[in-house]
Every structure is written in structure tokens, then in C-alpha cells.
Design a protein around this motif. Sequence first.
Motif, PDB file in Angstrom:
ATOM      1  N   LEU A  67       4.712   9.626  -7.560  1.00 23.20           N
ATOM      2  CA  LEU A  67       5.862   9.721  -8.461  1.00 23.20           C
ATOM      3  C   LEU A  67       5.420   9.597  -9.919  1.00 23.20           C
ATOM      4  O   LEU A  67       5.923  10.308 -10.797  1.00 23.20           O
ATOM      5  CB  LEU A  67       6.868   8.626  -8.117  1.00 23.20           C
ATOM      6  CG  LEU A  67       8.173   8.635  -8.893  1.00 23.20           C
ATOM      7  CD1 LEU A  67       8.977   9.861  -8.514  1.00 23.20           C
ATOM      8  CD2 LEU A  67       8.987   7.388  -8.604  1.00 23.20           C
ATOM      9  N   GLY A  68       4.453   8.700 -10.144  1.00 23.97           N
ATOM     10  CA  GLY A  68       3.973   8.476 -11.505  1.00 23.97           C
ATOM     11  C   GLY A  68       3.333   9.724 -12.085  1.00 23.97           C
ATOM     12  O   GLY A  68       3.570  10.066 -13.245  1.00 23.97           O
ATOM     13  N   VAL A  85       8.553   1.864  -4.958  1.00 26.02           N
ATOM     14  CA  VAL A  85       8.035   3.172  -5.378  1.00 26.02           C
ATOM     15  C   VAL A  85       8.738   3.605  -6.666  1.00 26.02           C
ATOM     16  O   VAL A  85       8.086   4.027  -7.627  1.00 26.02           O
ATOM     17  CB  VAL A  85       8.245   4.235  -4.276  1.00 26.02           C
ATOM     18  CG1 VAL A  85       8.072   5.635  -4.851  1.00 26.02           C
ATOM     19  CG2 VAL A  85       7.266   4.027  -3.143  1.00 26.02           C
ATOM     20  N   LEU A  86      10.077   3.461  -6.707  1.00 24.97           N
ATOM     21  CA  LEU A  86      10.811   3.913  -7.886  1.00 24.97           C
ATOM     22  C   LEU A  86      10.395   3.113  -9.115  1.00 24.97           C
ATOM     23  O   LEU A  86      10.108   3.674 -10.175  1.00 24.97           O
ATOM     24  CB  LEU A  86      12.315   3.785  -7.649  1.00 24.97           C
ATOM     25  CG  LEU A  86      12.876   4.760  -6.617  1.00 24.97           C
ATOM     26  CD1 LEU A  86      14.340   4.470  -6.352  1.00 24.97           C
ATOM     27  CD2 LEU A  86      12.700   6.194  -7.093  1.00 24.97           C
ATOM     28  N   TYR A  87      10.349   1.773  -8.971  1.00 22.08           N
ATOM     29  CA  TYR A  87      10.022   0.946 -10.136  1.00 22.08           C
ATOM     30  C   TYR A  87       8.582   1.180 -10.584  1.00 22.08           C
ATOM     31  O   TYR A  87       8.315   1.504 -11.748  1.00 22.08           O
ATOM     32  CB  TYR A  87      10.253  -0.530  -9.820  1.00 22.08           C
ATOM     33  CG  TYR A  87       9.735  -1.440 -10.900  1.00 22.08           C
ATOM     34  CD1 TYR A  87      10.357  -1.468 -12.141  1.00 22.08           C
ATOM     35  CD2 TYR A  87       8.620  -2.225 -10.705  1.00 22.08           C
ATOM     36  CE1 TYR A  87       9.871  -2.270 -13.153  1.00 22.08           C
ATOM     37  CE2 TYR A  87       8.131  -3.032 -11.704  1.00 22.08           C
ATOM     38  CZ  TYR A  87       8.761  -3.051 -12.922  1.00 22.08           C
ATOM     39  OH  TYR A  87       8.264  -3.840 -13.926  1.00 22.08           O
ATOM     40  N   ASN A  88       7.637   1.021  -9.634  1.00 25.98           N
ATOM     41  CA  ASN A  88       6.231   1.146 -10.031  1.00 25.98           C
ATOM     42  C   ASN A  88       5.888   2.573 -10.422  1.00 25.98           C
ATOM     43  O   ASN A  88       5.011   2.799 -11.252  1.00 25.98           O
ATOM     44  CB  ASN A  88       5.319   0.661  -8.904  1.00 25.98           C
ATOM     45  CG  ASN A  88       5.424  -0.834  -8.718  1.00 25.98           C
ATOM     46  OD1 ASN A  88       5.178  -1.593  -9.634  1.00 25.98           O
ATOM     47  ND2 ASN A  88       5.843  -1.261  -7.541  1.00 25.98           N
ATOM     48  N   GLY A  89       6.570   3.550  -9.809  1.00 28.05           N
ATOM     49  CA  GLY A  89       6.357   4.942 -10.204  1.00 28.05           C
ATOM     50  C   GLY A  89       6.716   5.151 -11.660  1.00 28.05           C
ATOM     51  O   GLY A  89       6.000   5.813 -12.405  1.00 28.05           O
ATOM     52  N   PHE A  99       0.829  -1.198   0.000  1.00 25.91           N
ATOM     53  CA  PHE A  99       0.000   0.000   0.000  1.00 25.91           C
ATOM     54  C   PHE A  99       0.869   1.256   0.000  1.00 25.91           C
ATOM     55  O   PHE A  99       0.660   2.158  -0.822  1.00 25.91           O
ATOM     56  CB  PHE A  99      -0.924  -0.027   1.221  1.00 25.91           C
ATOM     57  CG  PHE A  99      -1.972   1.039   1.212  1.00 25.91           C
ATOM     58  CD1 PHE A  99      -3.010   0.994   0.295  1.00 25.91           C
ATOM     59  CD2 PHE A  99      -1.909   2.098   2.105  1.00 25.91           C
ATOM     60  CE1 PHE A  99      -3.974   1.981   0.278  1.00 25.91           C
ATOM     61  CE2 PHE A  99      -2.871   3.093   2.090  1.00 25.91           C
ATOM     62  CZ  PHE A  99      -3.906   3.036   1.178  1.00 25.91           C
ATOM     63  N   SER A 100       1.872   1.292   0.913  1.00 22.62           N
ATOM     64  CA  SER A 100       2.759   2.472   0.926  1.00 22.62           C
ATOM     65  C   SER A 100       3.433   2.626  -0.421  1.00 22.62           C
ATOM     66  O   SER A 100       3.560   3.742  -0.941  1.00 22.62           O
ATOM     67  CB  SER A 100       3.837   2.364   2.005  1.00 22.62           C
ATOM     68  OG  SER A 100       3.459   1.541   3.039  1.00 22.62           O
ATOM     69  N   ALA A 101       3.879   1.489  -0.990  1.00 22.51           N
ATOM     70  CA  ALA A 101       4.587   1.550  -2.269  1.00 22.51           C
ATOM     71  C   ALA A 101       3.677   2.105  -3.356  1.00 22.51           C
ATOM     72  O   ALA A 101       4.102   2.933  -4.163  1.00 22.51           O
ATOM     73  CB  ALA A 101       5.090   0.164  -2.658  1.00 22.51           C
ATOM     74  N   VAL A 102       2.411   1.664  -3.356  1.00 24.54           N
ATOM     75  CA  VAL A 102       1.510   2.117  -4.420  1.00 24.54           C
ATOM     76  C   VAL A 102       1.208   3.603  -4.279  1.00 24.54           C
ATOM     77  O   VAL A 102       1.206   4.346  -5.273  1.00 24.54           O
ATOM     78  CB  VAL A 102       0.218   1.275  -4.420  1.00 24.54           C
ATOM     79  CG1 VAL A 102      -0.830   1.922  -5.293  1.00 24.54           C
ATOM     80  CG2 VAL A 102       0.511  -0.119  -4.903  1.00 24.54           C
ATOM     81  N   TRP A 114      13.118  15.781 -20.794  1.00 24.37           N
ATOM     82  CA  TRP A 114      14.182  14.797 -20.971  1.00 24.37           C
ATOM     83  C   TRP A 114      14.595  14.116 -19.676  1.00 24.37           C
ATOM     84  O   TRP A 114      14.701  12.875 -19.654  1.00 24.37           O
ATOM     85  CB  TRP A 114      15.385  15.435 -21.675  1.00 24.37           C
ATOM     86  CG  TRP A 114      15.079  15.635 -23.123  1.00 24.37           C
ATOM     87  CD1 TRP A 114      14.766  16.803 -23.738  1.00 24.37           C
ATOM     88  CD2 TRP A 114      14.958  14.612 -24.123  1.00 24.37           C
ATOM     89  NE1 TRP A 114      14.481  16.600 -25.055  1.00 24.37           N
ATOM     90  CE2 TRP A 114      14.588  15.263 -25.333  1.00 24.37           C
ATOM     91  CE3 TRP A 114      15.128  13.237 -24.111  1.00 24.37           C
ATOM     92  CZ2 TRP A 114      14.392  14.569 -26.518  1.00 24.37           C
ATOM     93  CZ3 TRP A 114      14.929  12.540 -25.290  1.00 24.37           C
ATOM     94  CH2 TRP A 114      14.564  13.210 -26.475  1.00 24.37           C
ATOM     95  N   PRO A 115      14.804  14.871 -18.578  1.00 26.33           N
ATOM     96  CA  PRO A 115      15.117  14.164 -17.327  1.00 26.33           C
ATOM     97  C   PRO A 115      14.006  13.197 -16.927  1.00 26.33           C
ATOM     98  O   PRO A 115      14.282  12.067 -16.501  1.00 26.33           O
ATOM     99  CB  PRO A 115      15.265  15.294 -16.307  1.00 26.33           C
ATOM    100  CG  PRO A 115      15.621  16.476 -17.102  1.00 26.33           C
ATOM    101  CD  PRO A 115      14.905  16.326 -18.403  1.00 26.33           C
ATOM    102  N   SER A 116      12.729  13.608 -17.084  1.00 26.78           N
ATOM    103  CA  SER A 116      11.636  12.702 -16.726  1.00 26.78           C
ATOM    104  C   SER A 116      11.735  11.431 -17.552  1.00 26.78           C
ATOM    105  O   SER A 116      11.585  10.310 -17.036  1.00 26.78           O
ATOM    106  CB  SER A 116      10.276  13.350 -16.996  1.00 26.78           C
ATOM    107  OG  SER A 116      10.208  14.604 -16.395  1.00 26.78           O
ATOM    108  N   TRP A 117      11.994  11.623 -18.855  1.00 31.82           N
ATOM    109  CA  TRP A 117      12.097  10.463 -19.743  1.00 31.82           C
ATOM    110  C   TRP A 117      13.222   9.546 -19.279  1.00 31.82           C
ATOM    111  O   TRP A 117      13.059   8.325 -19.181  1.00 31.82           O
ATOM    112  CB  TRP A 117      12.352  10.954 -21.174  1.00 31.82           C
ATOM    113  CG  TRP A 117      12.641   9.867 -22.150  1.00 31.82           C
ATOM    114  CD1 TRP A 117      11.720   9.114 -22.815  1.00 31.82           C
ATOM    115  CD2 TRP A 117      13.926   9.392 -22.555  1.00 31.82           C
ATOM    116  NE1 TRP A 117      12.353   8.193 -23.605  1.00 31.82           N
ATOM    117  CE2 TRP A 117      13.709   8.343 -23.468  1.00 31.82           C
ATOM    118  CE3 TRP A 117      15.229   9.748 -22.217  1.00 31.82           C
ATOM    119  CZ2 TRP A 117      14.751   7.646 -24.055  1.00 31.82           C
ATOM    120  CZ3 TRP A 117      16.272   9.060 -22.808  1.00 31.82           C
ATOM    121  CH2 TRP A 117      16.030   8.025 -23.714  1.00 31.82           C
TER     122      TRP A 117
END
Lengths: 227, 286
Positions: B85-86, B145-149, B76-79, B102-105
Motif C-alpha cells: 500500500l505504501g 495495513v491502512l495505518y502503516n501503509g 508480518f502480514s500487516a507489514v 490528490w486522492p493519494s494525498w
Amino acid sequence: MDAVLDNLDAVVRAFTYTLLLFLISGVLSLVLGTALAALRVGPVSVLRLAASAYVTIVRNTPLLIVLIFFRIAAPKIGLNFNFVDVQFGDIRLNNLFTACVVGLTVYTAAFVCEAIRSGINAVQLGQAEAARAIGLPFAGVMREVVLPQAFRASVPPLASVQIALLKNTTVAGALGVFEAFARMRSLNNDYATQRIEIFLVFAFVFVVLVEVLSFIANRLERRWRIA
Amino acid sequence: MSAGVLFDAPGPRTVARHRLYSILGSVVLAVFVALALWRLYERGQFEFDKWEPFLTPRYITALLVDGLLTTLQMAFSAVIGAVVLGVVLGVGKLSDHALVRWPSWAIVEFFRAVPVLLLMIFIFYAYGIDRGDSGAYWSVVIALVLYNGAVLAEVFRAGILAVPQGQAEAAYAIGMRKTQVTNIVLLPQAVKIMIPAIISQCVVALKDTSLGYAVAAPGLTKVGQAIYQQFGNQVPTVFVLAALYIAANVALTMIANKVQKRFVGEKKVLQVSQVGGADGRDRMHI
């Protein structure tokens, strides 16, 4: 950087294991997944049910649990892979490696099945109807008309499944195969001050591998695209 | 294309043949299941002491509270973090300014291509290692968070692009500014389309919490590990863990389908381009 350069042979060996895990379970999962997809769209309801049960169960189980099953639980019921022990130079494929390959295959096959099924769903209805109209039986409809188009349509989802498999091979590292993840962890222990460089090198190699795979997938898709 | 189109309404001979296949298939499946059960029985996997922990209130509590509940909290916290982040990265990728785009990409591409486990162990060594259980817990959450974001950034981008263009044009025509168009007109409509994709990403996050095993994070796998190390009942434990995960994920998927019907209708699900640009025609998150 020294940490990686000084251990370059170990790092290369680790990525060889990663690639071997990926290639072997990639091919096997394609075969098993295609068979499952055939069962899932076939006319025999018992097999359809069995295949969809397999997909539901495996898809909702974490890969780690699947691997723990083959690696730790299965030997308790006599299901081990001790008969496998192949050595090529420094690369040794033993029972742990095989257990992880089997686990990755079983897990990925469920997603391959879904990818191919989505490809079959993308084939236009008229194609199958026309094939039936000229009198082809189910096997003929599938072999001559639907599957060739379905495979083309499933290239993008299949590619993303295989890319995920490449990333998932790292889970085998948590269970005793000395591939990229396990090597990175041990380098982290030995060279605590160079963590960031070590991580960036390993991450960069994965980014490159993923980009290569998706480049190949793009080319294949463009090449096989139905006009 | 439904399976029904692939073959004709069977005639008498085909019906007989299919019946034969059904019987053969059932027999093969039955033999397979029977062999598996027999093997389990023969190796004593059905003995009471192997299953006793799962009938003992203390262990049931441990599994459900320290295990399932912690795992669900982690997911839940991760989502929540991943959605935030997403949104940031997804809107960033659509920005008019190259300096933001570009940085976002680059961030999205990087975190989608790097295996979660590498991220997790890196964060664990950099941050969590001297912080005990909570360090491991947050290492898992941050990695997820980083991956799923990064994955959700693509979902948000696709969602915003899926809103009919006339909506933005109309909003500009009545004099709204860019921020207003995005916040008031595009995002609310995009969220509606994206909810099923977000929930299916929750399934991914929930499954990936099990990777906390590698950094000894609390959760279902750790409780399971403790149980099988104490009782030597690996096989039953794996079955119980798998059953708990499957139950949680099936429940989530059912919610996703309900929500999809409620908000999106039977329309095609959102199409999200896959890692590294291979355009996906289907939602295939693993």
C-alpha cells in the motif's frame, strides 16, 4: 448522523475526556521526558544508564501493556489511585482515569526524552564549546545555551510525539475510560445500521484535532526558528 | 552532539562532585528498586503458584505459539500489506496527474490522523464480527495495513525524493520513460535508503498488534489475559508479556541497525515529514 446528533452531549463528553487525557498526560510527559533527557546527556554515568534503560524498556513495550499494568496489575500490589475522585459537572476523574493518565505519561515520556535528545544533538558543537570557553559550568551550558536551542529544534519531533499521544488516548477507552473510542464502540452497538456515519464523524473530529495540533506546531516552529 | 562536548574534562573537585552524584544516584535507584521488589514480595507476587504457568510446558507453548507466533504473523502480514500500500500511495503522491496525486494525498492524511483503534473497531464491526477468531485477526491486520501503509507512503515518497536528481535526469537523457525511470532507476535506489525506516515501522506494527485486545483478536495479549484470568497472577503476566514484546522489538531494532550500517552506512537516517505536515527532523514513529 442521527446516532451522533441524538447523543451529542455524550459525544461531547467523550471528547472532553479525550482532551483531558491528552492535556494532562501531555504536560506531565513533557516534564518527565525533559528530566529523563537531562539525565541521559548528563555527566553522571549511573543516571545516564538508568535513563537509557527506562527509554529502551518503555519504548519497546506496547502502550496497551503499560496501561494494563497500571490499570489491572498495579492494584494487586496496592498501587492504586483511589484517592483521586474529582467531579466537574458531568466529568468525573476517578481512579481509572488517573491510572490511564499515569500509563500514558510513563509511555510518552520515553518518546519525549528521545525527541529532546535529538534536539540537543541538533545544536551545533561550536555552541557548547563556546559556552564552555567562557567558563560556564554544565548547568550553565545547558540552561543558557544548549537547551534554548534544543527546545526549538525539538519542536517538530515533540509535536509528532504529542500527536501520537492524542491518538493513543483511545487505548484508554479499551480499558474503561469513557472517551471517544469507548463512546464510538457503544454507539456502534446501539445504532448498528449507522456504523459508517458514526465512524466518519469520530474520525473527522480526530483529523481536525490532529490538524489543529500540527498547525500550532508549525506556527511555533516558524516563530521560534533560529535565524 | 555527543554528551562529551557538553562538559569539560572534569577537574579534581568536579570528579569528587560527580562521584558524590553517582553514589547518591545509585543509592536512590537501589532504594527504589528495593522498595519495588519488597512491595512485590510483600504482596506475594514471588510465590511459586503465581509464576507456575510460566514454568508449565503447556502454558509456555500457548504463550509462544498461540501468543508470540500469532502476534508475529499478524505483524508480518500487516507489514507486507503496508509496504505494498505504501509503494502505491507513495508513488501516487509523486504522480504528475492531479487526479492520482490528490486522492493519494487525502488517503494518506486521513489514515495517518485517525487512531488505529478507531479503524480497528470499525473494520471489526463492518467485517470481522461474525467471523470469529479469523475475523478479529484480519480486522487487526487490515487496520494496521491502512495505518502503516499511510505512514510508509511518506517514507517511500521521501526515499524517492532522496535519490539525487541527476539519476532521474540521466535516465531521461538516455530516453527512458517516466515509468521506467521510477521502476528501474529511482525505486531500487530508494529502497536501499528506506530499509531501516521500514524495519522501524515493523516495530510499530508489532507493538500495535497488542491493540487487538479491544476486538478480542488472538495473539499475546489474549493468551496473557486468559492466563491472568485463570490464575489471578496479573503482575507476573504483565511482566512476561512485556518481556516477550521487548525481546522481539529489540531483536528487530538490532536488525534495523545492522541493515542500516550495511546499506546506508553511518549517514543520517531518512527524514520523513510528520503527520499533518509538521516537518520532522527525526524518525519518531510511535
